[in-house]
Scaffold this active site. Structure first.
Site, short mmCIF file in Angstrom:
data_model
loop_
_atom_site.label_atom_id
_atom_site.label_comp_id
_atom_site.label_asym_id
_atom_site.label_seq_id
_atom_site.Cartn_x
_atom_site.Cartn_y
_atom_site.Cartn_z
N GLY A 4 -3.48 -1.67 4.96
CA GLY A 4 -2.36 -0.94 4.39
C GLY A 4 -2.72 -0.37 3.04
O GLY A 4 -3.66 -0.82 2.38
N ASP A 5 -1.96 0.63 2.64
CA ASP A 5 -2.09 1.18 1.30
C ASP A 5 -0.71 1.63 0.86
O ASP A 5 0.04 2.22 1.64
CB ASP A 5 -3.07 2.36 1.28
CG ASP A 5 -3.40 2.74 -0.16
OD1 ASP A 5 -4.21 2.03 -0.77
OD2 ASP A 5 -2.81 3.70 -0.68
N THR A 6 -0.39 1.34 -0.40
CA THR A 6 0.92 1.69 -0.95
C THR A 6 0.73 2.50 -2.21
O THR A 6 -0.13 2.18 -3.03
CB THR A 6 1.73 0.41 -1.26
OG1 THR A 6 1.90 -0.33 -0.05
CG2 THR A 6 3.11 0.75 -1.82
N LYS A 56 -9.49 2.18 5.49
CA LYS A 56 -9.71 0.76 5.22
C LYS A 56 -9.86 -0.03 6.53
O LYS A 56 -10.74 -0.88 6.66
CB LYS A 56 -8.56 0.17 4.41
CG LYS A 56 -8.54 0.65 2.97
CD LYS A 56 -7.31 0.11 2.25
CE LYS A 56 -7.25 0.60 0.82
NZ LYS A 56 -6.05 0.06 0.11
N GLY A 81 1.10 3.33 3.91
CA GLY A 81 0.43 3.64 5.15
C GLY A 81 -0.03 2.34 5.77
O GLY A 81 -0.51 1.45 5.07
#
Length: 190
Positions: A68-70, A53, A105
């Protein structure tokens, strides 16, 4: 002085950044394939997506990009966002009475073009959920569009029996690590 580009349209991430006095100069919506790879572990999945991203967003010389990624994981199983109410019910039944991990992340691409990636893990344990509690939560609509099918900052907080780690990570942006990464890239906090 560098300025921040947030590679996320999540209102929760903007609210969390505002808590530490960081207002992005612009918001970008990265378009990447978020399908987990075959046998990909949850920790690797969020790191790959966060970096993907961040790198998908065009960046000017004076811009720092934060992405970010959750995701929620039960063992090696990644629970993405529910596709419908039946999927949400399945996720809540799976999480009922169980320990699970919330992985985020984070990736910051600094003015030097270097991508810095961190992964944060929070352990959450839900109480055993009754059918009525699952019905109540599904009817609220709150779990749709959320990783793992719940929002800890809302009604689902009543399901949490135990949490070890970062509460803000479960909301969608671990603030300790985010603050450190942004400061290291020259973004002034507060």
């Amino acid at each position: 002085m560098p300025v921040l580009v947030l590679a996320s349209t999540s209102p929760r991430r903007r609210e969390l950044l505002a808590r530490i006095g960081v207002i992005p100069a612009r918001i970008a919506s990265p378009d990447i394939d978020e399908t987990p790879l075959k046998a990909e572990l949850p920790r690797d999945y969020v790191a790959r997506l966060a970096k993907g991203k961040a790198l998908a967003v065009a960046r000017a010389a004076d811009e720092v990009v934060l992405a970010g990624d959750t995701t929620v994981a039960v063992g090696r199983r990644i629970l993405e966002k529910p596709v419908d109410e039946a999927d949400l019910r399945r996720m809540l039944a799976l999480l009922s009475g169980r320990r699970h991990h919330v992985y985020s992340g984070l990736c910051v691409v600094g003015t030097d073009g270097q991508a810095r990636v961190r992964v944060v893990d929070t352990v959450v344990v839900f109480k055993v959920l009754s059918a009525a509690e699952i019905d109540w939560y599904v009817a609220s609509g709150e779990g749709m569009g959320k990783a793992g099918g719940y929002a800890i900052q809302g009604r689902a907080e009543t399901f949490v029996r135990f949490l070890s780690g970062s509460h803000s990570n479960v909301v969608g942006l671990p603030m300790f690590e985010t603050g450190n990464l942004l400061a290291s890239a020259g973004i002034k906090l507060g």
